[in-house]
Motif scaffolding. Sequence first.
Motif, PDB file in Angstrom:
ATOM      1  N   SER A 290       0.836  -1.221   0.000  1.00 32.55           N
ATOM      2  CA  SER A 290       0.000   0.000   0.000  1.00 32.55           C
ATOM      3  C   SER A 290       0.862   1.259   0.000  1.00 32.55           C
ATOM      4  N   THR A 291       1.857   1.266  -0.881  1.00 30.33           N
ATOM      5  CA  THR A 291       2.815   2.381  -0.932  1.00 30.33           C
ATOM      6  C   THR A 291       2.729   3.086  -2.282  1.00 30.33           C
ATOM      7  N   LYS A 292       2.755   4.423  -2.234  1.00 31.70           N
ATOM      8  CA  LYS A 292       2.822   5.209  -3.476  1.00 31.70           C
ATOM      9  C   LYS A 292       4.248   5.722  -3.661  1.00 31.70           C
ATOM     10  N   ALA A 293       4.655   5.852  -4.923  1.00 26.81           N
ATOM     11  CA  ALA A 293       6.014   6.297  -5.225  1.00 26.81           C
ATOM     12  C   ALA A 293       5.977   7.303  -6.364  1.00 26.81           C
ATOM     13  N   THR A 294       7.115   7.929  -6.607  1.00 28.54           N
ATOM     14  CA  THR A 294       7.259   8.829  -7.755  1.00 28.54           C
ATOM     15  C   THR A 294       8.106   8.143  -8.810  1.00 28.54           C
ATOM     16  N   PHE A 295       7.605   8.101 -10.036  1.00 30.47           N
ATOM     17  CA  PHE A 295       8.303   7.450 -11.144  1.00 30.47           C
ATOM     18  C   PHE A 295       8.866   8.525 -12.075  1.00 30.47           C
ATOM     19  N   PHE A 296      10.187   8.620 -12.132  1.00 36.90           N
ATOM     20  CA  PHE A 296      10.849   9.557 -13.042  1.00 36.90           C
ATOM     21  C   PHE A 296      11.001   8.846 -14.387  1.00 36.90           C
ATOM     22  N   ILE A 297      10.195   9.294 -15.367  1.00 36.39           N
ATOM     23  CA  ILE A 297      10.096   8.567 -16.637  1.00 36.39           C
ATOM     24  C   ILE A 297      11.050   9.155 -17.674  1.00 36.39           C
ATOM     25  N   LEU A 298      11.768   8.279 -18.343  1.00 34.85           N
ATOM     26  CA  LEU A 298      12.577   8.711 -19.479  1.00 34.85           C
ATOM     27  C   LEU A 298      11.636   8.926 -20.679  1.00 34.85           C
ATOM     28  N   GLY A 299      11.756  10.096 -21.338  1.00 34.63           N
ATOM     29  CA  GLY A 299      10.880  10.388 -22.472  1.00 34.63           C
ATOM     30  C   GLY A 299      10.951   9.306 -23.547  1.00 34.63           C
ATOM     31  N   TRP A 300      12.137   8.777 -23.776  1.00 35.83           N
ATOM     32  CA  TRP A 300      12.347   7.722 -24.777  1.00 35.83           C
ATOM     33  C   TRP A 300      11.484   6.499 -24.454  1.00 35.83           C
ATOM     34  N   VAL A 301      11.366   6.182 -23.176  1.00 33.74           N
ATOM     35  CA  VAL A 301      10.549   5.036 -22.743  1.00 33.74           C
ATOM     36  C   VAL A 301       9.067   5.368 -22.910  1.00 33.74           C
ATOM     37  N   ALA A 302       8.662   6.589 -22.510  1.00 32.00           N
ATOM     38  CA  ALA A 302       7.249   6.990 -22.637  1.00 32.00           C
ATOM     39  C   ALA A 302       6.804   6.916 -24.090  1.00 32.00           C
ATOM     40  N   ASP A 303       7.707   7.315 -24.986  1.00 28.77           N
ATOM     41  CA  ASP A 303       7.437   7.325 -26.415  1.00 28.77           C
ATOM     42  C   ASP A 303       7.150   5.911 -26.943  1.00 28.77           C
ATOM     43  N   ARG A 304       7.875   4.931 -26.453  1.00 30.20           N
ATOM     44  CA  ARG A 304       7.757   3.562 -26.974  1.00 30.20           C
ATOM     45  C   ARG A 304       6.854   2.652 -26.154  1.00 30.20           C
ATOM     46  N   HIS A 305       6.642   3.022 -24.892  1.00 31.23           N
ATOM     47  CA  HIS A 305       5.846   2.135 -24.021  1.00 31.23           C
ATOM     48  C   HIS A 305       4.771   2.922 -23.272  1.00 31.23           C
ATOM     49  N   PRO A 306       3.890   3.607 -24.011  1.00 28.69           N
ATOM     50  CA  PRO A 306       2.874   4.433 -23.333  1.00 28.69           C
ATOM     51  C   PRO A 306       2.004   3.627 -22.376  1.00 28.69           C
ATOM     52  N   ARG A 307       1.729   2.369 -22.719  1.00 33.81           N
ATOM     53  CA  ARG A 307       0.848   1.575 -21.839  1.00 33.81           C
ATOM     54  C   ARG A 307       1.501   1.305 -20.488  1.00 33.81           C
ATOM     55  N   THR A 308       2.826   1.170 -20.500  1.00 37.15           N
ATOM     56  CA  THR A 308       3.544   0.961 -19.230  1.00 37.15           C
ATOM     57  C   THR A 308       3.382   2.194 -18.344  1.00 37.15           C
ATOM     58  N   VAL A 309       3.501   3.372 -18.952  1.00 36.46           N
ATOM     59  CA  VAL A 309       3.359   4.622 -18.187  1.00 36.46           C
ATOM     60  C   VAL A 309       1.915   4.755 -17.692  1.00 36.46           C
ATOM     61  N   GLN A 310       0.962   4.351 -18.547  1.00 39.48           N
ATOM     62  CA  GLN A 310      -0.453   4.427 -18.134  1.00 39.48           C
ATOM     63  C   GLN A 310      -0.747   3.508 -16.947  1.00 39.48           C
ATOM     64  N   LYS A 311      -0.063   2.362 -16.892  1.00 45.97           N
ATOM     65  CA  LYS A 311      -0.261   1.451 -15.751  1.00 45.97           C
ATOM     66  C   LYS A 311       0.207   2.113 -14.450  1.00 45.97           C
ATOM     67  N   ILE A 312       1.298   2.871 -14.545  1.00 42.63           N
ATOM     68  CA  ILE A 312       1.839   3.559 -13.364  1.00 42.63           C
ATOM     69  C   ILE A 312       0.830   4.613 -12.885  1.00 42.63           C
ATOM     70  N   VAL A 313       0.281   5.364 -13.843  1.00 41.76           N
ATOM     71  CA  VAL A 313      -0.707   6.401 -13.503  1.00 41.76           C
ATOM     72  C   VAL A 313      -1.958   5.756 -12.903  1.00 41.76           C
ATOM     73  N   ALA A 314      -2.414   4.678 -13.532  1.00 38.16           N
ATOM     74  CA  ALA A 314      -3.649   4.025 -13.075  1.00 38.16           C
ATOM     75  C   ALA A 314      -3.503   3.489 -11.652  1.00 38.16           C
ATOM     76  N   ALA A 315      -2.273   3.153 -11.265  1.00 41.49           N
ATOM     77  CA  ALA A 315      -2.040   2.635  -9.906  1.00 41.49           C
ATOM     78  C   ALA A 315      -1.925   3.765  -8.882  1.00 41.49           C
ATOM     79  N   GLY A 316      -2.027   5.028  -9.354  1.00 41.70           N
ATOM     80  CA  GLY A 316      -2.073   6.153  -8.418  1.00 41.70           C
ATOM     81  C   GLY A 316      -0.726   6.740  -8.026  1.00 41.70           C
ATOM     82  N   HIS A 317       0.317   6.416  -8.795  1.00 42.32           N
ATOM     83  CA  HIS A 317       1.649   6.943  -8.463  1.00 42.32           C
ATOM     84  C   HIS A 317       1.885   8.293  -9.145  1.00 42.32           C
ATOM     85  N   GLU A 318       2.929   8.981  -8.694  1.00 42.71           N
ATOM     86  CA  GLU A 318       3.260  10.293  -9.254  1.00 42.71           C
ATOM     87  C   GLU A 318       4.185  10.126 -10.462  1.00 42.71           C
TER      88      GLU A 318
END
Length: 286
Positions: A49-77
């Motif tokens: 039951s822990t929330k964290a902050t995920f510092f995303i590399l733009g290159w990763v966001a560009d290629r794996h948007p669904r991975t980033v969306q999973k992080i958002v959906a789980a309520g993390h920053e």
Amino acid sequence: MLNVLTVDVEEYFHPTEVQATVNQSRWTALPSRIDDQISRILDLLDSKSTKATFFILGWVADRHPRTVQKIVAAGHEIACHSYAHQLVYSLTPQEFRIDTRRAVACIEDASGVTPHVYRAPSYSITKKSLWALEILVEEGFTHDSSIYPIAHDRYGMPGSARFAHIIETPAGPIKELPIATVKLSGDRVAPIGGGGYLRLLPYRYTSAGIRRLNRDERQPACVYFHPWEIDAEQPRLASSLIARLRTYTGVKGMPQKLDRLLTEFQFSTFSDVCDEVGRSSAAITQ
Ligand SMILES: [Zn+2]
């Protein structure tokens, strides 16, 4: 006390140690491992039951948007870790601005979230690249975690403030929260908040350090690790002996150590804790 848990979301071929042998032109040809790694991290955080902050590399966001969306959906920053993981002090101010804008655009496109917290690749905002903070303010960032108050061969600003503080730039203020350190004798400090220390050293090095910081100095610890640090199956691309030791030692035991850390201490997001600290003006050092 609430501490800060942060994850630098990059592939196993992005660390500066690995980039010495793997050129950027090869990145797209290498197999991705980020989605599985992030799923494991999200499961672990959910179980605690822990929330964290995920510092995303733009290159990763560009290629794996669904991975980033999973992080958002789980309520993390969601926060920003640059676009292409280039050392800030190796860029010109204009190149840094372009890289930052590109990262923000990719993260926004993937997640629908505009990041306001920044962390430079390999803590590369140092005395010679402090100009980057002004650009970050101009680009809309309110918080930064790029200055490591230690001496290291590649980064660090020994002697800089160890706790949350405001840095005034010509474009306005930015709140800095450095990675956790403990005070040794004299002016010396030792880093305790890095995933590498948790991996390479016995668990009690990190746990005793956090306890000391929380109890003796009444300060939260800012801790970070990388998705590749829990992945024993990753291709081992780093070639020099020191790079291999720094990058791959202790990877197998890391999930267990993280589990223990999240059981023993309480963590939350960067903004949560930083704003909490900011409300107590006594905790702000200039
Ligand atoms: Zn990084």
